[in-house]
Scaffold this motif. Structure first.
Motif, PDB file in Angstrom:
ATOM      1  N   MET A 235       0.822  -1.204   0.000  1.00  0.00           N
ATOM      2  CA  MET A 235       0.000   0.000   0.000  1.00  0.00           C
ATOM      3  C   MET A 235       0.859   1.258   0.000  1.00  0.00           C
ATOM      4  O   MET A 235       0.500   2.273  -0.609  1.00  0.00           O
ATOM      5  N   HIS A 236       2.024   1.201   0.651  1.00  0.00           N
ATOM      6  CA  HIS A 236       2.945   2.342   0.612  1.00  0.00           C
ATOM      7  C   HIS A 236       3.395   2.620  -0.821  1.00  0.00           C
ATOM      8  O   HIS A 236       3.556   3.784  -1.209  1.00  0.00           O
ATOM      9  N   HIS A 237       3.594   1.581  -1.615  1.00  0.00           N
ATOM     10  CA  HIS A 237       3.979   1.793  -3.014  1.00  0.00           C
ATOM     11  C   HIS A 237       2.804   2.316  -3.841  1.00  0.00           C
ATOM     12  O   HIS A 237       3.019   2.988  -4.852  1.00  0.00           O
ATOM     13  N   GLN A 238       1.587   2.023  -3.421  1.00  0.00           N
ATOM     14  CA  GLN A 238       0.411   2.580  -4.101  1.00  0.00           C
ATOM     15  C   GLN A 238       0.146   4.015  -3.654  1.00  0.00           C
ATOM     16  O   GLN A 238      -0.220   4.870  -4.459  1.00  0.00           O
ATOM     17  N   LYS A 239       0.321   4.268  -2.356  1.00  0.00           N
ATOM     18  CA  LYS A 239       0.091   5.600  -1.780  1.00  0.00           C
ATOM     19  C   LYS A 239       1.360   5.992  -1.023  1.00  0.00           C
ATOM     20  O   LYS A 239       1.472   5.774   0.186  1.00  0.00           O
ATOM     21  N   PRO A 240       2.340   6.572  -1.721  1.00  0.00           N
ATOM     22  CA  PRO A 240       3.682   6.776  -1.133  1.00  0.00           C
ATOM     23  C   PRO A 240       3.742   7.682   0.092  1.00  0.00           C
ATOM     24  O   PRO A 240       4.752   7.664   0.796  1.00  0.00           O
ATOM     25  N   LEU A 241       2.708   8.481   0.352  1.00  0.00           N
ATOM     26  CA  LEU A 241       2.741   9.355   1.521  1.00  0.00           C
ATOM     27  C   LEU A 241       2.087   8.702   2.734  1.00  0.00           C
ATOM     28  O   LEU A 241       1.633   9.380   3.652  1.00  0.00           O
ATOM     29  N   THR A 242       2.050   7.389   2.742  1.00  0.00           N
ATOM     30  CA  THR A 242       1.502   6.642   3.877  1.00  0.00           C
ATOM     31  C   THR A 242       2.459   5.498   4.231  1.00  0.00           C
ATOM     32  O   THR A 242       3.346   5.146   3.455  1.00  0.00           O
ATOM     33  N   ASN A 243       2.249   4.937   5.420  1.00  0.00           N
ATOM     34  CA  ASN A 243       2.890   3.673   5.823  1.00  0.00           C
ATOM     35  C   ASN A 243       4.416   3.700   5.682  1.00  0.00           C
ATOM     36  O   ASN A 243       5.021   2.913   4.959  1.00  0.00           O
ATOM     37  N   TYR A 244       5.046   4.626   6.423  1.00  0.00           N
ATOM     38  CA  TYR A 244       6.498   4.768   6.349  1.00  0.00           C
ATOM     39  C   TYR A 244       7.244   3.690   7.134  1.00  0.00           C
ATOM     40  O   TYR A 244       8.405   3.407   6.845  1.00  0.00           O
ATOM     41  N   GLN A 245       6.615   3.130   8.142  1.00  0.00           N
ATOM     42  CA  GLN A 245       7.279   2.092   8.928  1.00  0.00           C
ATOM     43  C   GLN A 245       7.519   0.848   8.087  1.00  0.00           C
ATOM     44  O   GLN A 245       6.614   0.395   7.385  1.00  0.00           O
ATOM     45  N   PRO A 246       8.700   0.256   8.161  1.00  0.00           N
ATOM     46  CA  PRO A 246       8.960  -0.923   7.330  1.00  0.00           C
ATOM     47  C   PRO A 246       8.270  -2.187   7.813  1.00  0.00           C
ATOM     48  O   PRO A 246       7.916  -3.046   7.011  1.00  0.00           O
ATOM     49  N   PHE A 247       8.086  -2.329   9.140  1.00  0.00           N
ATOM     50  CA  PHE A 247       7.583  -3.596   9.670  1.00  0.00           C
ATOM     51  C   PHE A 247       6.304  -3.427  10.497  1.00  0.00           C
ATOM     52  O   PHE A 247       5.313  -4.108  10.262  1.00  0.00           O
ATOM     53  N   PHE A 248       6.329  -2.535  11.475  1.00  0.00           N
ATOM     54  CA  PHE A 248       5.234  -2.422  12.432  1.00  0.00           C
ATOM     55  C   PHE A 248       4.284  -1.282  12.060  1.00  0.00           C
ATOM     56  O   PHE A 248       4.462  -0.622  11.037  1.00  0.00           O
ATOM     57  N   ASN A 249       3.280  -1.062  12.899  1.00  0.00           N
ATOM     58  CA  ASN A 249       2.236  -0.083  12.596  1.00  0.00           C
ATOM     59  C   ASN A 249       2.148   1.070  13.602  1.00  0.00           C
ATOM     60  O   ASN A 249       1.503   2.082  13.315  1.00  0.00           O
ATOM     61  N   HIS A 250       2.746   0.930  14.786  1.00  0.00           N
ATOM     62  CA  HIS A 250       2.450   1.862  15.872  1.00  0.00           C
ATOM     63  C   HIS A 250       2.875   3.304  15.570  1.00  0.00           C
ATOM     64  O   HIS A 250       2.158   4.244  15.900  1.00  0.00           O
ATOM     65  N   LEU A 251       4.030   3.503  14.944  1.00  0.00           N
ATOM     66  CA  LEU A 251       4.487   4.866  14.671  1.00  0.00           C
ATOM     67  C   LEU A 251       3.647   5.533  13.580  1.00  0.00           C
ATOM     68  O   LEU A 251       3.339   6.728  13.669  1.00  0.00           O
TER      69      LEU A 251
END
Length: 286
Positions: A235-251
């Motif tokens: 999803m980060h590759h689809q929407k590059p301004l989201t989901n910066y964390q490589p593994f987890f979700n909390h940050l």
């Protein structure tokens, strides 16, 4: 002698560590970790590449592929392989040779690490890297110069497949390699722990770029939706301004950059549909 035997018997990983006996000359070499991580990377990516080439029309493939309508082409595979090859020849190999010349041989103690040390050192290393890369990644998206000159290469493809994992600008490759290599230094980890951590880091990185949402991938069994895995990074590759964390979700959740992922078969969850609806409304109001 009796104390040494007792110490050996207390270490559940001792039988594994004892497999080194007779191979110490090779394992002590500063080149061994480099050889280990590159070999493991090729070992993981090659089967996934073959699946993308030969299984793309099969029902099970489309069922578990996150973006089943976008086929991985031979040209894309050759492009990513070419960048990976030249990065390793021009940057990884010289760095490895410098290590071989200047770095002393690896210290190899007689005792294996305790199971507790083995597990928590690796877990801590992954969490530290996750934070480090979140900061690096966020920065390279927010500053246009850094994105255009460095990180944009990794985003050439709007969906992920195995070789995209190290489809990186040399600066990003060196940064990721440096952070992965040095994180266990904080804990003065046993070399077995360090090697295992390197392999585990490669594994979850490749899994995060594989483009599949299998029932057995980590994002489907880690509790409380802590781990994003392949769906989140795709999803980060689809929407590059989201989901910066490589593994987890909390940050990402804490800083408002979390986007619910698309799931197996290209299914948009209710959370993703609601996220997209809110974004459309925000843009209209703007």
């Amino acid at each position: 002698m009796e104390n040494a035997s007792l110490a050996h018997s207390d270490r559940i990983l001792q039988p594994v560590w004892d497999l080194r006996i007779g191979y110490e000359e090779y394992l002590r070499s500063p080149l061994f970790p480099v050889f280990l991580s590159i070999s493991f990377y090729l070992y993981l990516c090659t089967p996934l590449m073959l699946i993308d080439i030969f299984c793309s029309e099969m029902r099970w493939y489309k069922k578990y592929k996150i973006q089943p309508s976008k086929k991985v082409t031979g040209a894309e595979i050759m492009d990513t392989l070419s960048v990976t090859f030249w990065n390793h020849v021009l940057f990884i190999l010289p760095t490895a040779m410098a290590q071989w010349i200047w770095t002393p041989p690896t210290v190899m103690p007689d005792l294996a690490p305790t199971l507790f040390e083995f597990v928590w050192h690796q877990a801590a290393g992954v969490f530290i890297f996750d934070f480090q890369y979140f900061v690096w990644h966020y920065t390279h998206h927010k500053f246009r110069f850094l994105y255009k000159q460095v990180h944009a290469l990794h985003h050439r493809y709007s969906r992920t497949f195995s070789w995209v994992t190290q489809y990186l600008h040399p600066w990003e490759l060196v940064t990721v390699g440096f952070l992965t290599t040095t994180n266990t230094w904080f804990f003065n980890s046993h070399c077995l722990t360090t090697w295992s951590y390197m392999l585990f880091s490669v594994f979850i990185s490749v899994e995060g770029h594989c483009g599949f949402d299998f029932p057995f991938t980590a994002n489907n069994f880690v509790p409380f939706d802590l781990f994003g895995g392949a769906p989140k990074h795709d999803m980060h590759h689809q929407k590059p301004l989201t989901n910066y964390q490589p593994f987890f979700n909390h940050l990402d959740r804490l800083f408002g950059s979390y986007c619910p992922p698309m799931r197996a078969g290209g299914v948009k969850t209710k959370a993703l549909l609601e996220y997209e609806r809110r974004n459309r409304e925000t843009k209209k109001q703007g």
